[in-house]
Design an enzyme around this catalytic site. Structure first.
Site, short mmCIF file in Angstrom:
data_model
loop_
_atom_site.label_atom_id
_atom_site.label_comp_id
_atom_site.label_asym_id
_atom_site.label_seq_id
_atom_site.Cartn_x
_atom_site.Cartn_y
_atom_site.Cartn_z
N GLN B 196 -20.99 -26.50 18.57
CA GLN B 196 -21.07 -27.96 18.46
C GLN B 196 -20.42 -28.51 19.72
O GLN B 196 -19.20 -28.56 19.82
CB GLN B 196 -20.36 -28.42 17.18
CG GLN B 196 -20.90 -27.76 15.91
CD GLN B 196 -22.28 -28.27 15.51
OE1 GLN B 196 -22.55 -29.47 15.50
NE2 GLN B 196 -23.19 -27.34 15.20
N ALA B 237 -21.75 -37.05 9.54
CA ALA B 237 -22.09 -35.73 10.10
C ALA B 237 -22.53 -35.84 11.56
O ALA B 237 -22.62 -36.93 12.12
CB ALA B 237 -23.19 -35.10 9.26
N HIS B 238 -22.81 -34.68 12.15
CA HIS B 238 -23.18 -34.61 13.56
C HIS B 238 -24.48 -35.35 13.86
O HIS B 238 -25.40 -35.34 13.09
CB HIS B 238 -23.28 -33.16 14.07
CG HIS B 238 -23.99 -32.21 13.17
ND1 HIS B 238 -24.04 -30.87 13.42
CD2 HIS B 238 -24.65 -32.39 12.00
CE1 HIS B 238 -24.72 -30.27 12.47
NE2 HIS B 238 -25.09 -31.16 11.60
N ASN B 239 -24.49 -36.00 15.03
CA ASN B 239 -25.68 -36.69 15.53
C ASN B 239 -26.13 -37.88 14.70
O ASN B 239 -27.25 -38.35 14.85
CB ASN B 239 -26.84 -35.70 15.70
CG ASN B 239 -26.56 -34.67 16.79
OD1 ASN B 239 -25.99 -33.61 16.50
ND2 ASN B 239 -26.89 -34.98 18.02
#
Lengths: 337, 337, 337
Positions: B196, B237-239
């Site tokens: 990540q 969460a990511h993105n």
């Protein structure tokens, strides 16, 4: 530690059936207990486990008259087991005293036998009662008050003005006195922050789990009554009031200005909207969402939450739907004929 | 602090009905206000509370023409109350300056009037704008950027590469820049971690509650737009991309790569699955679960989320089920005859 | 870093179609990749994005035979992409060694190349394996064990007696070894705390997100099997057992003494009640609530959770309700005639 069954029966005010001179050296769950250990069993399932397991003795309810192992019969076997477990729990050796890295603000009053662990930070005008334990990395803001015999685990943050009662336990990562989520929407769609200038007041014998967040009031107080037990990762918004002995299970959330009266149980992942009151001793099922005032002594479930009995009936009918469809089809056939 | 009603009306651009010379010394909720304090009321319920309470004056909407107490009539009473509350909030005395226990990495640029509280840790190549306040125990990883006038509460963790805007408030225990939950399942059932390596970018005037977790992007950026307000215990969460002025209430969660456009409101305990877009100004009800793209300006609820109006109709019919069963039974009787 | 496509294909054991000599300097998502970067695509949607984007090459599944750009065909494009991403991720420069502010208790054993960051606190009789990294502000209680190559992010709290395996990653704010939520209700409505004297045991290659809470066992062990991946803000209660390679998504919670067998996936905001077992490789949908034992290899959803296929059928029939009401009305008309 070694105790005879007789000594344990005295401690928990139970009566022995079987050899009262056997030696007990520890406690464990029914399926894990070894020879020399005592366990407890209330339901048939756990009585069976205790019978087939290696435990040397079992704490049972009064209605159990006979058992193939020595038993202590008592009114509340769970409570009795907790007391025996306490007896056998070794005292933990901990750092005590004021660690040289603890930082203490101005005009702070410390009671007797207070411990401030490594890297503790205490703000100005704080008052800490006798025998309070602040573990490593605890942060207390200005004017915080902590009652005697309270135990604050590592890395708890207690922000300005919060009042914590006596014999309170707060677990790691929890934050007390966060600004409430209060904003006014402006015409351009942006939000204007409403100052959050109230405080949090927590009663005696409260236990709060890890990584909980409790908001300060906008004005006035967010109140956690004496005897409340709060599990991990719970959210309590500004101006909420919890009565006495309220239990809140993990990942539940309570919105602003709502009240949970004495003895309410809010199960895991349940939620309560703003400005509602849940009557005393009402139980809110897991994942339920309470959206309006609720009477006392009820069991509610679902979202929006209503009486669990009604909820179940509705579910039962819903489950009969495929059969209803068939009945309609048959009727249509007959009528067409 | 003492202000005349006239002075307050000037501040909030309202018009007075009643004695404009009375002295106001504080603010409180309608039911808690004491003599000498001002409150506000919008709904009938709170107008009644204000009428019967002890408040000396009330901020009301324009449509209120008469009231038995002095009033200030204004377009947005909530906003006006927030402004008056700000006026009466005493300035808090805090530590300021660089505490001797604060650790600062290499090549760090600090603006003017920056505070680094006790036990703050700042990584290498960090840039901190003017008038930024880092409370006790804040951790900044390498290459973190924080814009001017931001306030970071105790024990916030901001990991490598995160960019925080101006006038941002982050509450205690929150973690910015966590590795996203990204794994590839292998044939033997085990998971292989996907690195990540992206970052988190947060706009201006954002407020983030306590114990929130915001993931860094796998590659690229997780973006929180200017003016967003995020409550306690929220997971992002990511993105994920949040537009401007998005509001997310406690215990809600947003899965990877989803987008909430400007002005979206995600209520408490709601969830959003991966790779979906929620259109601007759409409101997602408490506990709802959004599983596919959603238009703008809607009100959706339930799981899977759909238009709340449809959801309500479906619930209404479900509630009529017992009566439907009766009607079928009667039909069956008649047809049998 | 610069690699030829051929070198990358060797690394991920794929076969090239197109110019194997082109130079790749980085990786990105299909829509964000720039000239000189490689991306991956599995579904039609992302294959289209990759085709239309600027990426110089694409990692694709074996079934893709032709593509207008150079491709590497491979069995598991996601895994391959993760490996390429690892290759291009620059090594982060971090503090290493024992920081002078790190406090170490009595009888502590440190392996080789251990890092203790600023303000780390290590209790007595702790054992830390080779190459373990404890970031700033990590707290380890007494008798904690951490296996080699584990990485503990800033401000993690690991309480007394916890055993952490090898190659474990724990993200910021997480608390391991919290007292379980165990109380006995007394006749006066108050709660008596049950001592929580067990521990937490975590296997190898486990990753745990930010602000998670894992309770110690009442007696015995709370067990997290090797290869488990736990997302942010998850609650795991006392005496829970997770098998190997269990994945738990954000805001999910597991109640006391429940077991999730190998390979179970618990999606976001799902919950599990006490004393249930979820069979191996079963997937629990988002927001589901598991209330009883569940077989292996299933996909369950809803609350109470049941087979997703049944859940969907029930939903489909519920959606047909308005039409059913019409059919009943028509029948009634006909019968009345």
């Amino acid at each position: 530690m070694r105790k005879t069954l007789k000594e344990l029966a005295g401690l928990i005010q139970g009566s022995i059936k079987g050899n009262e001179d056997i030696i007990i050296e520890g406690t464990a769950k029914a399926e894990e207990a070894k020879r020399g250990e005592i366990t407890f069993a209330v339901s048939k399932k756990f009585l069976d486990k205790a019978r087939n397991g290696q435990a040397s003795a079992v704490i049972v309810p009064l209605e159990i008259k006979n058992f193939p192992k020595p038993i202590i019969r008592t009114k509340n076997p769970r409570l009795a087991f907790a007391q025996v477990l306490e007896l056998f729990t070794p005292q933990i050796q901990r750092f005590s005293g004021i660690h040289p890295t603890a930082l203490i603000g101005k005009d702070v009053k410390l009671g007797k036998d207070v411990t401030l662990g490594p890297y503790v930070v205490v703000g100005d005008r704080v008052r800490i009662g006798d025998n309070v334990y602040l573990s490593s990395g605890v942060y207390l803001g200005n004017k915080v008050v902590i009652g005697k015999d309270s135990f604050i685990h590592p890395r708890v943050t207690i922000l300005d003005d919060a009042v914590i009662g006596e014999q309170v336990i707060i677990h790691s990562g929890t934050v007390i006195g966060v600004d409430g989520f209060g904003f006014v929407k402006k015409e351009d769609g942006s939000y204007h922050k409403i100052p959050q200038v109230g405080r949090v007041v927590i009663g005696n014998e409260v236990e709060i789990g890890a990584n909980v967040a409790i908001d300060r009031a906008t004005t006035g107080e967010t109140r956690i009554g004496s005897g409340c037990k709060i599990d991990n990762l719970v959210h309590i918004a500004h101006n909420v009031t919890l009565g006495k002995n309220v239990a809140i299970v993990a990942l539940a959330g309570i919105s602003g200005s709502s009240t949970l009266e004495d003895g309410v149980i809010l199960a895991g992942q349940a939620g309560v909207t703003e400005h509602v009151t849940i009557g005393s001793n009402t139980i809110v099922a897991a994942k339920a969402g309470v959206t309006k005032d609720t009477g006392s002594g009820l069991f509610v479930s679902g979202f929006p939450a209503r009486l669990h009995s009604k909820q179940k009936r509705a579910k039962a009918i819903a489950n009969r739907l495929p059969r209803l469809v068939k009945r309609i089809r048959e009727l249509e056939k007959k009528v067409a004929e």
